[in-house]
Scaffold this motif. Structure first.
Motif, PDB file in Angstrom:
ATOM      1  N   ARG A  90       0.817  -1.220   0.000  1.00 33.14           N
ATOM      2  CA  ARG A  90       0.000   0.000   0.000  1.00 33.14           C
ATOM      3  C   ARG A  90       0.848   1.266   0.000  1.00 33.14           C
ATOM      4  N   HIS A  91       2.160   1.108   0.075  1.00 32.70           N
ATOM      5  CA  HIS A  91       3.018   2.286   0.258  1.00 32.70           C
ATOM      6  C   HIS A  91       3.755   2.695  -1.015  1.00 32.70           C
ATOM      7  N   ARG A  92       3.232   2.271  -2.150  1.00 31.65           N
ATOM      8  CA  ARG A  92       3.950   2.522  -3.401  1.00 31.65           C
ATOM      9  C   ARG A  92       4.234   4.003  -3.633  1.00 31.65           C
ATOM     10  N   GLU A  93       3.268   4.850  -3.256  1.00 37.67           N
ATOM     11  CA  GLU A  93       3.495   6.286  -3.499  1.00 37.67           C
ATOM     12  C   GLU A  93       4.699   6.798  -2.716  1.00 37.67           C
ATOM     13  N   ALA A  94       4.798   6.355  -1.470  1.00 35.76           N
ATOM     14  CA  ALA A  94       5.937   6.790  -0.645  1.00 35.76           C
ATOM     15  C   ALA A  94       7.242   6.245  -1.228  1.00 35.76           C
ATOM     16  N   HIS A  95       7.187   5.023  -1.743  1.00 37.88           N
ATOM     17  CA  HIS A  95       8.394   4.450  -2.347  1.00 37.88           C
ATOM     18  C   HIS A  95       8.794   5.260  -3.586  1.00 37.88           C
ATOM     19  N   ASP A  96       7.800   5.645  -4.360  1.00 41.22           N
ATOM     20  CA  ASP A  96       8.090   6.433  -5.571  1.00 41.22           C
ATOM     21  C   ASP A  96       8.651   7.815  -5.216  1.00 41.22           C
ATOM     22  N   ARG A  97       8.110   8.400  -4.146  1.00 44.32           N
ATOM     23  CA  ARG A  97       8.645   9.707  -3.716  1.00 44.32           C
ATOM     24  C   ARG A  97      10.111   9.564  -3.307  1.00 44.32           C
ATOM     25  N   ARG A 178      14.774  -0.127  -7.964  1.00 38.43           N
ATOM     26  CA  ARG A 178      13.541  -0.383  -8.729  1.00 38.43           C
ATOM     27  C   ARG A 178      13.915  -1.362  -9.822  1.00 38.43           C
TER      28      ARG A 178
END
Ligand code: GLU
Length: 307
Positions: A90-97, A178
């Motif tokens: 669920r934390h993909r956005e934080a990983h992308d940031r 990534r």
């Protein structure tokens, strides 16, 4: 447990936050049970919180139903975690940031090396072998690697159980954060998620000792706090080899809950009373919290089953 320091009237608010972070690539086995027990007992001993995070971002290695079975087994064994269960996916956005931040800091580059080209070059698994750092390759369709800081700070740390660690620079070349298939790699996700949970102390198996320098490097470049690390001994076969698949699940699944916990505590150099196998789990945990003494594990890198 949701009280702890404040609830018990103690002054310190700089509270210990620990966690257990299994990957749902199989059932809970004796090795992961040891990590669960060690991290849990240490958090309780310190009057801290213990969080549970399922590291389910590797869609190719996730085994359907394994996450549910791990949680169910932890419940059966009487583990009590604080807060909601976290799902790493669920934390993909934080990983992308975090990826974008690495990029802005000049610590990200595309790498075209594949398992096959790396093997053909006879290099260590995971190394870039084509000097991609200086090639300015397109991001799409390639893996992205983290350029390790060169000042060497990430190579040295004091592990609470394993003592002072000094890693060889040659072993810590740039690591994939990534993958080519677009999935975020463990090294980055774990650093971002531990920081988001405010984890102060990581207690985990010594199989991850070798990942720590990359994680320290990522924290350094991302400006994230570095938790304290404590690496528990790795559980291995009687001859010192890696645990075989069939042995891994045996001691956990077939036993009464207190007997499974007792077997893991024995591997962690603690001796439960002879009649513990028939105890209700709550009684076992009271005993374990009272007797947990991590000093016994200092410098112990591996424990052989049956040894
Ligand atoms: N998800 C990792 C594993 O199951 C553990 C990560 C960690 O404790 O840092 O091996």
């Amino acid at each position: 447990m949701s009280t702890g320091a404040a609830g018990s009237g103690r002054a310190s608010l700089a509270r210990y936050i620990g966690r257990f972070a299994p990957s749902p690539t199989g059932d809970l086995h004796i090795g992961s049970l040891v990590a669960a027990i060690g991290s849990h007992l240490e958090a309780r001993r310190q009057g801290g919180l213990w969080r549970l995070r399922i590291e389910d971002i590797d869609a190719l290695r996730n085994v359907p139903g394994a996450a549910e079975r791990i949680v169910e087994m932890l419940r059966r064994l009487g583990f009590v975690w604080d807060g909601e269960i976290e799902l790493q996916s669920r934390h993909r956005e934080a990983h992308d940031r975090a990826l974008a931040a690495l990029d802005r800091a000049g610590h990200l580059f595309a790498c075209a090396c594949t398992r096959r080209t790396i093997a053909a070059a006879g290099a260590d698994d995971g190394c870039c072998v084509a000097d991609c750092r200086s090639r300015r390759l397109p991001r799409d369709g390639n893996a992205l690697r983290f350029r390790m800081p060169e000042d060497g700070r990430a190579l040295r740390w004091s592990d609470r159980l394993q003592g002072l660690q000094q890693a060889e620079p040659a072993c810590y070349r740039d690591v994939v954060v990534r993958r080519r298939d677009g999935l975020i790699a463990y090294q980055l996700a774990v650093v971002v998620d531990d920081a988001a949970l405010g984890v102060t102390d990581v207690v985990r198996g010594a199989d991850l000792l070798g990942s720590t320098p990359w994680q320290l490097g990522l924290q350094q470049v991302l400006g994230l706090p570095t938790p304290q690390y404590a690496h528990l001994p790795l559980i291995v076969e009687p001859d010192g080899s890696k645990l075989g698949k069939s042995r891994r699940s045996l001691p956990v699944a077939g036993l009464k809950p207190a007997a499974a916990l007792g077997a893991a505590m024995t591997l962690l150099r603690h001796t439960p009373p002879p009649d513990h196998q028939d105890w209700p789990v709550a009684r076992f945990w009271s005993w374990a919290i009272e007797h947990w003494d991590p000093v016994r594990l200092r410098g112990l890198r591996e424990v052989r089953l049956g040894g």
